[in-house]
Motif scaffolding. Structure first.
Motif, mmCIF file in Angstrom:
data_model
loop_
_atom_site.group_PDB
_atom_site.id
_atom_site.type_symbol
_atom_site.label_atom_id
_atom_site.label_comp_id
_atom_site.label_asym_id
_atom_site.label_seq_id
_atom_site.Cartn_x
_atom_site.Cartn_y
_atom_site.Cartn_z
ATOM 1 N N TYR A 160 2.577 -0.105 3.491
ATOM 2 C CA TYR A 160 1.133 0.252 3.196
ATOM 3 C C TYR A 160 0.588 1.283 3.143
ATOM 4 N N LYS A 166 2.635 3.818 1.367
ATOM 5 C CA LYS A 166 1.937 3.533 -0.139
ATOM 6 C C LYS A 166 0.227 4.500 -0.010
ATOM 7 N N VAL A 193 4.550 4.357 -7.226
ATOM 8 C CA VAL A 193 3.739 4.296 -5.827
ATOM 9 C C VAL A 193 3.003 2.801 -5.962
ATOM 10 N N ASN A 212 5.390 0.668 -6.625
ATOM 11 C CA ASN A 212 6.480 -0.147 -5.796
ATOM 12 C C ASN A 212 8.020 0.152 -6.488
ATOM 13 N N SER A 254 7.162 5.881 -2.311
ATOM 14 C CA SER A 254 6.216 5.613 -1.513
ATOM 15 C C SER A 254 6.561 6.334 -0.128
#
Length: 746
Positions: free
Chosen positions: A234, A237, A355, A358, A363
């Protein structure tokens, strides 16, 4: 209806509402649990401790949050104890009020986080007057329970953070994309709305400041935490989305065109329509992505982006067909440069989409930790910050004095007139009084209107029902909404705070109408005192306080220009220094824009030399954009080696900016000597473009109508570099004239 439901969903899933729930839970839980256990007498002090120390819980790293709440807890305990011990003695309590009002409000010199400490301390000072404790044992017990409340809130904050660790990051990323989307749409309007440009440029100043504020917070959230604790999927990202948003912002800044030149080249606005539409489509798409980020929903198709980009590209060919070469060359190159920037923005938006969707490997981002730390602007908390501001020239020093006088006056007035809840007047002053008169006036208006709205709603509910269960439920709901909106909408927050106070008091005292009456009167008195004090006591009019902000903007623009020059020589080696200089220049311009906005809020009679200051702000802003235009072109294109004429003009511009700084600082300029004839250097730069144009005309005459990529890029480079440099030279000279006049007049 769908848009309304979407707005409600985004609000409920956002970090502001989450913060409201967190604080409400921290305040209500001790009341409910201790009442159930039969120890309710301890609950109000613990709830008050949680409430007092929540302001320090602002977005940032975990370490900073913990330190902030602990420092705030110690400060609120000290202030509460002092006021309670001094309360029986009028003279002592006035002295304590004066000392705390001045020194605690002065803590705001440490930036936003410092201002939150300050607010907690001042809130504790005022709410101590609502506490009825007389014996030392009772006072110390109350103070210790407030400390427990602060630690309780710290625990709740930590647990809520563990439950949703990325809430603030997502909110700020979403806000950033929304603002950038609005900025793109505003830039689209600037292309064709000639009569509204002055108004739109002022709106652009506001958006630039807001975007820079969001980016600064995101740097701390993303880079500082990453530096200390490593990185997760995360984190990667969010960091990539942030990098793309910064790149988009720079590209928009680089697209701040010479509108006089645009008007000259495109008298027929139809040739700009496709580019305007593309900006709008990309802006709206960014705003949609910002909503989807909060909603954690699927990415929508980009079915409007690609056609809009294609139409913009086709518009260049259509323009050439309509105007015909060679007459169309200048306009075509201007459109081509504009299209290239928009295409780069399109690529960055596509990167954000990948990004968020996914897409595999989308990312992955490579940033060295020692490099990322250089992008952090960390507040200095040393004693010398206080010492440096302990001067009459400091706006915050004068504000602390002004605030102290207002608090003492309000307290003495309430005491002499035997006003029932004098601390409500003091509370109003604390909430709305700011160093700037215009902001204080605006907050006063919002606070009064919000209080009246809240009072009207409460009256309606009281007339409809006398049910204490309804009062209790509404008190909890209004408390959550008030905390959620306090940073976003003061009017709405004031309305919900008023509703909460009225229903809490109604649970204790059935005469709700009396509570409403006192609440409204005290708010109006407090607001009146704050506004009058700001206007009459050592006022800080922005026209007289701009010098340091202007000097900083000029200095950072000069550094940014020289970093761009180095970038031209070696893109790979100097890109990091360029981006650091870009960040500093953008922040300096953001501060200048914010200062100008404060100027517009001052009374008209105090806006001395408004047009001159507006011109200086606009010139600085335009310089940053012109430099960004050159930098973006260099980063995104293969360029030819920098010429000595380029270097000579850059040095001349840098010297002119240095001279402007020296004028404002009243010192002798220390500028580098230039031996090259600048007029000849300009002419040679333009001749490079004209020579390439003649070669292209010959190719067309010989039947080679298709242009190869290298020739196109060389033409673009020659046209952009020569025009932007000459424009920058003119801007810098105009700035020097304006700063000379500013120094003479003010």
């Amino acid at each position: 209806m769908k848009e309304l439901l979407t707005s409600i969903e985004i609000f409920l899933k956002g970090s502001d509402f989450y913060r409201g729930i967190r604080l409400t839970f921290a305040v209500i839980t001790p009341l409910v649990v201790l009442n159930f256990l039969g120890y309710f007498e301890y609950a109000p002090a613990i709830a008050m401790g949680a409430f007092l120390n929540a302001p320090g819980d602002i977005p940032g790293s975990l370490k900073r949050k913990v330190n902030a709440i602990l420092i705030s807890t110690a400060l609120t305990m000290l202030i509460t104890a002092t006021i309670l011990f001094c309360k029986p003695y009028l003279l002592l309590v006035i002295v304590a009020l004066a000392v705390f009002s001045f020194f605690v409000s002065f803590i705001s010199v440490y930036g936003f986080r410092g201002s939150m400490f300050s607010f907690s301390g001042l809130l504790a000072m005022v709410l101590a007057f609502a506490v009825e404790k007389e014996t030392p044992v009772d006072i110390l017990s109350h103070v210790l329970l407030i400390g427990c409340g602060g630690l309780w809130y710290l625990l709740i904050s930590y647990l809520f953070r563990k439950l949703s660790p990325k809430k603030d990051e997502i909110q700020f990323l979403s806000d950033s994309m929304t603002l950038i989307g609005e900025y793109l749409i505003l830039r689209a309007r600037l292309l064709t709305k000639i009569s509204k440009r002055h108004e739109l440029i002022q709106k652009a100043f506001v958006l630039q400041s807001q975007i820079n504020e969001k980016h600064e917070t995101l740097r701390e959230l993303l880079l500082l935490e990453r530096k200390r604790s490593g990185r997760s999927h995360y984190d990667e990202k969010h960091l990539l989305i942030f990098i793309s948003s910064v790149n988009i912002f720079e590209l928009i800044e680089a697209k701040h065109l010479d509108y006089n030149e645009i008007d000259r080249l495109f008298s027929d606005r139809k040739h700009l329509k496709a580019f305007k539409d593309l900006n709008k489509v990309m802006g709206r798409h960014l705003m949609t992505l910002s909503e989807l980020l909060i909603q954690n929903d699927k990415i929508s198709d980009n079915d409007t982006l690609i056609p809009a980009l294609s139409k913009a590209k086709e518009a260049i060919s259509k323009y050439v067909e309509d105007i015909q070469l060679p007459k169309a060359r200048e306009g075509a190159l201007a459109l081509r440069n504009l299209y290239d920037y928009q295409e780069n923005i399109f690529d960055e938006i596509s990167a954000i989409r990948r990004v968020m969707a996914n897409v595999k490997d989308a990312s992955k981002v490579s940033l060295k930790r020692q490099n990322t730390s250089q992008f952090l602007t960390l507040q200095e908390y040393r004693l010398n910050v206080i010492i440096q501001n302990f001067s009459w020239n400091s706006t915050l020093f004068r504000h602390a004095l002004r605030f102290t006088v207002a608090i003492i006056f309000a307290f003495i007035l309430g005491t002499l007139l035997d006003i029932r809840n004098t601390y409500w007047i003091l509370l109003t002053i604390i909430v709305i009084m700011r160093p700037n008169y215009g902001l204080t006036k605006e907050r006063s208006k919002e606070r009064i209107i919000g209080t009246l709205i809240g009072a009207a709603i409460a009256i309606g509910i009281v007339l409809l029902t006398q049910n204490i269960i309804v009062y209790g439920v509404l008190a909890i709901i209004s408390l959550t909404l008030a905390f959620s909106l306090i940073q976003q909408n003061l009017r709405s927050a004031a309305a919900f705070i008023t509703i909460n106070i009225i229903f809490v008091y109604s649970l204790i005292n059935p005469d709700a109408f009396q509570v409403i009456q006192y609440r409204v009167i005290d708010t109006i008195i407090g607001a009146g005192i704050a506004v009058i004090a700001n206007y009459t006591l050592w006022p800080s009019w922005e026209a007289l306080n701009l010098k340091n902000v202007l000097v900083d903007a000029l200095h950072k623009n000069r550094t940014y220009l020289l970093a761009t020059q180095e970038l031209y020589y070696d893109k790979n080696k100097n890109e990091l220094n360029y981006k650091l200089a870009r960040k500093e220049a953008f922040l300096a311009i953001s501060n200048l824009n914010a200062a100008f906005q404060r100027l517009t809020q001052d009374p008209k009679s105090k806006q001395v030399e408004f047009q001159l200051i507006y011109d200086m702000v606009t010139l600085n802003q335009t310089m940053v954009s012109a430099i960004a235009s050159i930098g973006s072109f260099i980063i995104n294109h293969q360029t030819t080696p920098a010429s000595k004429e380029f270097d000579a003009i850059v040095r001349r511009i840098a010297n002119t900016l240095e001279a402007s700084c020296s004028i404002l600082k009243n010192v002798q300029a220390d500028c580098e000597t230039i031996t090259v004839d600048i007029e000849k250097a300009q002419e040679k730069l333009m001749e490079t473009y004209r020579s390439l144009s003649r070669m292209r005309d010959e190719n067309i005459q010989n039947g080679h109508t298709e242009i190869d990529t290298e020739t196109l890029h060389n033409l673009q480079e020659a046209y952009l570099i020569s025009n932007q440099l000459i424009w920058l030279k003119t801007l810098s000279e105009n700035l020097r004239k304006a700063t000379s006049k500013y120094q003479e007049v003010l």
